[in-house]
Every structure is written in C-alpha cells, then in structure tokens.
Design an enzyme around this catalytic site. Structure first.
Site, PDB file in Angstrom:
ATOM      1  N   SER A  78     104.747  14.436 -21.565  1.00  0.00           N
ATOM      2  CA  SER A  78     104.651  15.380 -22.682  1.00  0.00           C
ATOM      3  C   SER A  78     105.785  16.389 -22.755  1.00  0.00           C
ATOM      4  CB  SER A  78     103.315  16.125 -22.620  1.00  0.00           C
ATOM      5  OG  SER A  78     102.244  15.272 -22.944  1.00  0.00           O
ATOM      6  N   LYS A  81     107.640  17.147 -26.072  1.00  0.00           N
ATOM      7  CA  LYS A  81     107.055  17.929 -27.161  1.00  0.00           C
ATOM      8  C   LYS A  81     107.795  19.245 -27.398  1.00  0.00           C
ATOM      9  CE  LYS A  81     102.580  15.774 -26.335  1.00  0.00           C
ATOM     10  NZ  LYS A  81     101.297  15.867 -25.619  1.00  0.00           N
ATOM     11  N   SER A 140      99.627  20.887 -25.468  1.00  0.00           N
ATOM     12  CA  SER A 140     100.018  19.482 -25.298  1.00  0.00           C
ATOM     13  C   SER A 140      99.100  18.518 -26.041  1.00  0.00           C
ATOM     14  CB  SER A 140     100.069  19.114 -23.812  1.00  0.00           C
ATOM     15  OG  SER A 140     101.032  18.120 -23.566  1.00  0.00           O
ATOM     16  N   GLU A 176     102.025   8.759 -28.106  1.00  0.00           N
ATOM     17  CA  GLU A 176     100.951   9.113 -27.188  1.00  0.00           C
ATOM     18  C   GLU A 176      99.724   8.229 -27.445  1.00  0.00           C
ATOM     19  OE1 GLU A 176     100.966  11.002 -24.721  1.00  0.00           O
ATOM     20  OE2 GLU A 176     102.197  12.782 -25.038  1.00  0.00           O
TER      21      GLU A 176
END
Length: 303
Positions: A78, A81, A140, A176
């Site tokens: 993550s 991001k 997240s 994701e």
C-alpha cells in the site's frame, strides 16, 4: 528464536505549519547519486530478525545517508497510495478528472479492507475522488485506492506518472488486493527503498515540484493512522513524521513504511523501510522497523 530487545519511543505531535514551510519550501539541489553501501547495524538487525530488510534514508538534496538492500526490489503493497494522491492532483490539473466531483460508490467496488467505502455503500452516500485518495492514504482503504486508480487511467497511467517523475524502478501491475501477492522473484507491483524515497523527495521537497501538491500530500501523510509502531516509534521526541505503510498477508509477509521526517530545526529527510518475510511475529517486525528508524535518526542529525 531470540531476537534483539527493542525500545519504543513516542512522537509528540506539535503544530507544524511554520516548520513545514521552512523545511519543505527551501531550495534544494539534486545531488549525484552516490554508491550504496550496506550499513553494519542494519545488517546485524536483519540477521537477527531474518528475511530481507531494505532501507534507504536520503536528505533533502537526495544524498544517501543510510542504506541496506536499497536497490533491491520489494513488494510495494500500500505504499503506492502516497504517490497515487499526487497522480490524482496532476490528472485534475490536466482536466482528465475532477477530483471534487461527486462519486457514487457501489457494492461492486468493495474489496477486502475498505472500511471507508463499506460505510459509504451501507449509508448510500456519495463522496469525491479527493476524499477517496485521502482515505487511501490515512487508513489505506483498498477500494478507495482502486477507484482513484481507475479514474486517473488505470495501472498504466500510474506507472507513466512514476516515470515522469524520474522513477524508473517502481511499477504497479495489479489492483488491490492482488498487488500484495509478494511472490519471490516477481517484479510486478514492486519498488526499491531508494526509488520510493527519491520519488517522495521529488514530489514533496525537490526543486521543480508543485508546492501545493507536495504540501497537501505531506499534510495527508501526517494524518496517517496506520503503523504507529513502525517508523514513528523509532523517532525522538520533537520529530515529526508523514508516512504511508504497506503490509502483505501472512502467507508472504511484508511490513513496509515510507515517509518524510522533520527533525527540529533541520531540513526534512526521506526514509523508506521494506521488510520482506522476517522470521518474526508482526509486532516484533514492527519493532525492528522502529529500530531501523533509530539508526536513520543517527545519520540525519547534524551535530
């Protein structure tokens, strides 16, 4: 196995508006990239903890202060991001998307770990791409990140964004949660600690950056609620941090944290830590990351 004893430290939150202005808006020069050397203390930490410990700490001029496996590939998880937010800002500036327009999220958008989007779906509330990007950074939220990714043009558009900002290493190939697979030797969805640290430097402190975009990302990363036992736990009192974490599942665990550090009275530094398959439980892996952050602190401080 027995491991090292890790001491936790906490960070005191203090107002940062004036400090950010002083630390982030100063002119910096792009320095030639030095040869990387592995730090002995980090090598010892890695041997005690098992797995691969990737660390890159650079100053505001891009000089490497501390490294261990800094050029090796690690699952990005993550941590992508954080730069995704600026990819959205740039797409908005180019008229490709409206970051402030209403967005309707649907049940089909849901993927594992999407607390913000799940609530929107349950309450049948609209949102904006800006809010989705913010939630992708601070908590997240996976579904939020996927929606923003698709809005800016998808995986290829994001990787092109990375290349425009001088990152020839990082790549995003899947959405994701598939991007967290972390298969051994698979270059998909990977970065290197140095590539991510330098990318964040280019976006947030380097000459030629968009200051508004960079300052917004710093603020968002300072609002992050995840990973309080990672880099943050290794910083002395009075230091400030904006960061983004990433974690792969237990089948192929990876514990990551990358961010911008603000030592009192000094220019900021960038620190990226990627910990692949440590022979530790999650809490001890987080403590090892905090220990690596302490090692970085010793290199950052100007005495």
């Amino acid at each position: 196995m027995s491991g090292p004893v890790f001491n936790r430290r906490t960070l005191l939150a203090i107002p940062a508006a004036s400090f950010l202005a002083a630390g982030c808006k100063r002119a910096v020069q792009i320095a030639p990239k030095p040869l990387l050397t592995n730090d002995t203390a980090l090598q010892e930490l890695e041997q005690q903890a098992g797995g691969r410990l990737g660390v890159a700490c650079i100053n505001a001029a891009g000089e490497v202060l501390l490294s261990n496996r800094a050029d090796e590939r690690f699952a990005m998880c993550s941590t992508f991001k954080a730069p995704l937010a600026i990819a959205l800002f740039e797409a908005h500036d180019k008229g490709l998307v409206d970051r402030n327009a209403k967005v309707t999220v649907r049940e089909a958008d849901l993927v594992p770990y999407a607390p913000f989007v799940e609530k929107l779906v349950a309450e049948r509330r609209d949102t904006t791409l800006d809010e989705l990007a913010y939630q992708a950074v601070i908590i997240s939220d996976n579904a939020a990140a996927n929606i923003v990714l698709r809005a800016i043009g998808g995986l290829e558009a994001f990787t092109k964004f990375l290349r425009r900002h001088g990152d020839d290493i990082s790549r995003l190939d899947r959405y994701e949660p598939e991007l967290n697979e972390n298969a051994v030797g698979d270059p998909r969805d990977t970065t290197s600690p140095l590539a991510m640290a330098e990318l964040l430097r280019q976006l947030m402190v380097a000459d030629g950056r968009n200051e508004t975009h960079g300052d917004t990302l710093i603020k968002w990363m300072r609002d992050t609620t995840t990973g309080k036992d990672r880099i943050l736990a290794g910083l002395p009192q009075g230091w400030e941090l904006g960061h983004k974490t990433g974690t792969a599942p237990r089948s192929a665990p990876s514990y990551n944290d990358t961010g911008i550090l603000f030592p009192p009275g000094q220019p900021p530094a960038l620190l990226s830590i990627y910990f692949d398959r440590p022979a530790l439980e999650a809490e001890k892996a987080d403590a090892a990351i905090a220990e690596a952050a302490r090692a970085a602190v010793q290199k950052i401080v100007v005495k």
